[in-house]
Scaffold this active site. Structure first.
Site, mmCIF file in Angstrom:
data_model
loop_
_atom_site.group_PDB
_atom_site.id
_atom_site.type_symbol
_atom_site.label_atom_id
_atom_site.label_comp_id
_atom_site.label_asym_id
_atom_site.label_seq_id
_atom_site.Cartn_x
_atom_site.Cartn_y
_atom_site.Cartn_z
ATOM 1 N N SER A 155 0.803 -1.221 0.000
ATOM 2 C CA SER A 155 0.000 0.000 0.000
ATOM 3 C C SER A 155 0.837 1.274 0.000
ATOM 4 C CB SER A 155 -0.938 0.019 1.219
ATOM 5 O OG SER A 155 -0.215 0.253 2.407
ATOM 6 N N LYS A 193 1.410 4.136 7.390
ATOM 7 C CA LYS A 193 0.635 4.968 6.477
ATOM 8 C C LYS A 193 1.055 6.427 6.624
ATOM 9 C CE LYS A 193 -2.194 1.839 4.730
ATOM 10 N NZ LYS A 193 -1.428 0.694 5.241
#
Length: 234
Positions: A155, A193
């Protein structure tokens, strides 16, 4: 001799690598140079390649190697000498830095604990206990307490962070919006993230369009550290 924009781009990438070990995205380069589209960045990169400052790496999409820095500034600027440049590898939109480490410096490496795996994709369990240690150049980590995590998932690929990489984290319970962080969600799920604050909410943003940004209440997310470096074995 480089044009002003070519020089500005090369210096912007180089300075960002020195600061964080992660070069800017194409959008960040476009904004920094005040260009209207990313196509202008592509043209500047091509020109830098033709002039021998950047080399494209084969079989890697948008992968570039910074070979050298200019000895002086561009036409129309004030001349300033450059020295002590260490080549860096840039891969992907943001990429990674791989600097040459002198043999003497390798002996001064600092061992930091590897605390298991962390998700950069689908959720996995929270950070595990210390499994082993790895040597890290002292210039990569600076002050503070640090640990390493092995990346699982894709991701964050547009931030140059790939499955199987090892990230170096400075332990911290705070971070600025835009930082890449280790976040613990609901005290169960650890993930890497980019942090964004949206009012009272916390957004954890992937660097891969295949993944949606996840938004949580502030009491559900705990910051455990900020990304300061990346290690990859080829």
């Amino acid at each position: 001799m480089l044009t002003r924009k070519q020089h500005e781009l090369l210096m912007f990438i180089h300075e960002r690598l020195k600061e964080s070990g992660i070069p800017p995205s194409f959008d960040e380069m476009k904004d920094a140079l005040d260009l209207k589209s990313k196509s202008g960045i592509h043209r500047l990169i091509k020109a830098l390649e033709e002039r021998g400052f950047i080399r494209r790496l084969p079989n890697r999409a948008r992968a570039l190697e910074v070979i050298r820095m200019p000895e002086s500034t561009v036409v129309g600027g004030t001349a300033r000498g450059r020295s002590g440049f260490s080549p860096a590898v840039i891969e992907g939109n943001l990429g990674r830095q791989r600097s040459a480490v002198p043999a003497a410096a390798a002996n001064d490496a600092i061992a930091i604990p590897v605390m298991g795996k962390i998700a950069a994709g689908t959720p996995i369990e929270a950070i595990q206990n210390h499994s082993h240690s790895i040597p890290v150049p002292p210039e990569m980590i600076g002050n503070g307490e640090h640990f390493a995590l092995e990346i699982k998932g894709d991701s964050m690929i547009e931030a140059g962070i790939f499955d199987g990489d090892t990230v170096v984290i400075r332990r911290s319970d705070t971070a600025d919006t835009g930082d890449i962080v280790v976040a613990l969600v609901d005290r169960e799920e650890a993930t890497l993230k980019r942090l964004r604050r949206k009012g009272a909410s916390v957004a954890l943003e992937a660097a891969n369009p295949a993944y949606e940004t996840r938004i949580f209440g502030p009491d559900r997310v705990q910051i455990q550290g900020r990304l300061v470096g990346l290690i990859r074995r080829y």
